[in-house]
Design a protein around this motif. Structure first.
Motif, PDB file in Angstrom:
ATOM      1  N   SER A  70       0.809  -1.216   0.000  1.00 17.42           N
ATOM      2  CA  SER A  70       0.000   0.000   0.000  1.00 17.42           C
ATOM      3  C   SER A  70       0.849   1.278   0.000  1.00 17.42           C
ATOM      4  O   SER A  70       0.318   2.355   0.266  1.00 17.42           O
ATOM      5  N   VAL A  71       2.153   1.155  -0.256  1.00 16.91           N
ATOM      6  CA  VAL A  71       3.028   2.341  -0.244  1.00 16.91           C
ATOM      7  C   VAL A  71       2.575   3.339  -1.319  1.00 16.91           C
ATOM      8  O   VAL A  71       2.330   2.965  -2.468  1.00 16.91           O
ATOM      9  N   ILE A  72       2.461   4.602  -0.917  1.00 20.86           N
ATOM     10  CA  ILE A  72       1.999   5.660  -1.825  1.00 20.86           C
ATOM     11  C   ILE A  72       3.020   6.789  -1.853  1.00 20.86           C
ATOM     12  O   ILE A  72       3.786   6.964  -0.902  1.00 20.86           O
ATOM     13  N   PRO A  73       3.050   7.578  -2.929  1.00 16.58           N
ATOM     14  CA  PRO A  73       3.915   8.760  -2.947  1.00 16.58           C
ATOM     15  C   PRO A  73       3.253   9.901  -2.179  1.00 16.58           C
ATOM     16  O   PRO A  73       2.030  10.030  -2.157  1.00 16.58           O
ATOM     17  N   VAL A  74       4.071  10.723  -1.551  1.00 20.06           N
ATOM     18  CA  VAL A  74       3.579  11.842  -0.747  1.00 20.06           C
ATOM     19  C   VAL A  74       4.043  13.143  -1.388  1.00 20.06           C
ATOM     20  O   VAL A  74       5.228  13.293  -1.709  1.00 20.06           O
ATOM     21  N   ARG A  75       3.118  14.076  -1.580  1.00 16.90           N
ATOM     22  CA  ARG A  75       3.474  15.380  -2.143  1.00 16.90           C
ATOM     23  C   ARG A  75       3.706  16.371  -1.006  1.00 16.90           C
ATOM     24  O   ARG A  75       2.882  16.503  -0.107  1.00 16.90           O
ATOM     25  N   ARG A  76       4.843  17.036  -1.065  1.00 13.56           N
ATOM     26  CA  ARG A  76       5.164  18.059  -0.056  1.00 13.56           C
ATOM     27  C   ARG A  76       5.229  19.427  -0.712  1.00 13.56           C
ATOM     28  O   ARG A  76       5.452  19.531  -1.926  1.00 13.56           O
ATOM     29  N   GLY A  77       5.043  20.469   0.087  1.00 12.99           N
ATOM     30  CA  GLY A  77       5.018  21.829  -0.454  1.00 12.99           C
ATOM     31  C   GLY A  77       5.572  22.828   0.534  1.00 12.99           C
ATOM     32  O   GLY A  77       6.317  22.478   1.452  1.00 12.99           O
ATOM     33  N   TYR A  78       5.164  24.099   0.347  1.00 19.12           N
ATOM     34  CA  TYR A  78       5.686  25.197   1.150  1.00 19.12           C
ATOM     35  C   TYR A  78       4.541  25.922   1.849  1.00 19.12           C
ATOM     36  O   TYR A  78       3.401  25.907   1.401  1.00 19.12           O
ATOM     37  N   TRP A  79       4.873  26.591   2.955  1.00 20.28           N
ATOM     38  CA  TRP A  79       3.887  27.407   3.655  1.00 20.28           C
ATOM     39  C   TRP A  79       3.826  28.813   3.050  1.00 20.28           C
ATOM     40  O   TRP A  79       2.769  29.378   2.892  1.00 20.28           O
TER      41      TRP A  79
END
Length: 273
Positions: A147-156
């Motif tokens: 069930s491993v999924i990619p994670v999207r990260r961003g900025y504040w």
């Protein structure tokens, strides 16, 4: 005297009837002796069972992102090990007994919740129920890998340095538990309860505000709701992703001639000393 002789003969068998030698010396009940587990015991060699596994093992697919790009279902845990094996860390979130009422009484089994991640943009969550704790944990780790999924990260705020928080406000729900992840400025840390904090940390987030409602004492639903919220980070099409999409063939289409050939197991090479 005849009664005594019957007792002696029964004692040689191990008590009255066949109780003493039940299973033919193979262990208790319906045991099968020294059977190896699934996968053939001590063999470390991976023989792919799916087309995707063949392409991965033979080096046709170079990165795990190619699999996610075409939404190809991963059916073998070894595919995840191939790409992320050394980076992955797993943690048992909880082991709880569950019972089923039967005519003979209760049947108790153990339910294991396991989170797995590389602390750099990939996370998985697995739940498995089994009669033994070790078997439940082992099965939960395999399901977590699948069930491993990619994670999207961003900025504040300004896009300075590496992404550090969630790209936008996202929500996940399981049962009555609703978890909301809110972007936080750099240096804030993970403002969260212990369960979501483990998952967010494994996913690679450094700063994040969280908000949870519902029966959060139910750890399974709390973890699943957090996992659903993390998975929703790639569900939003933000303006920076509005560029025209250049469509390419999926790996199955690209390597169709290669996959048409029958798969032959390579014989093991003997090492001579």
């Amino acid at each position: 005297k005849q009664w005594y002789q019957r007792r002696v003969r029964a004692g040689a068998r191990g008590g009255f009837g066949r109780g003493g030698s039940r299973g033919g010396g193979r262990g208790r009940g319906r045991g099968r002796g020294n059977r190896t587990g699934r996968g053939g015991g001590d063999s470390k060699e991976w023989y792919p069972c799916t087309k995707l596994g063949r392409l991965v093992k033979d080096g046709m697919i170079k990165k795990i992102e190619e699999i996610y790009l075409f939404s190809l279902p991963i059916k073998e845990a070894e595919i995840i090990d191939f790409f992320l094996g050394s980076k992955l860390k797993d943690e048992v979130l909880k082991i709880m007994p569950v019972q089923k009422q039967t005519r003979a009484g209760q049947r108790t089994r153990f339910k294991a919740f396991v989170a797995i991640g590389d602390y750099d943009g990939h996370i998985g969550l697995g739940v498995k129920c089994s009669k033994e704790v070790a078997t439940a944990i082992r099965g939960a780790i395999i399901l977590a890998k699948l069930s491993v999924i990619p994670v999207r990260r961003g900025y504040w705020g300004n896009k300075i340095g590496m992404p550090h928080t969630v790209p936008c406000k996202v929500t996940g729900k399981c049962g009555s538990v609703l978890v909301r992840l809110v972007p936080a400025p750099r240096g804030t840390g993970l403002v969260s309860a212990p369960v979501p904090k483990k998952l967010l940390n494994m996913a690679g987030f450094e700063d994040c505000y969280t908000c949870a409602t519902g029966q959060t004492a139910t750890l399974g639903n709390f973890a699943k709701a957090t996992f659903a919220a993390i998975a929703a980070t790639y569900a939003y099409l933000t303006p920076d992703m509005w560029s025209p999409t250049v469509f390419t063939n999926s790996p199955y289409q690209e390597y169709t001639d290669y996959l048409a050939k029958p798969f032959v197991k390579q014989p093991k090479k003997e090492v001579k000393y």
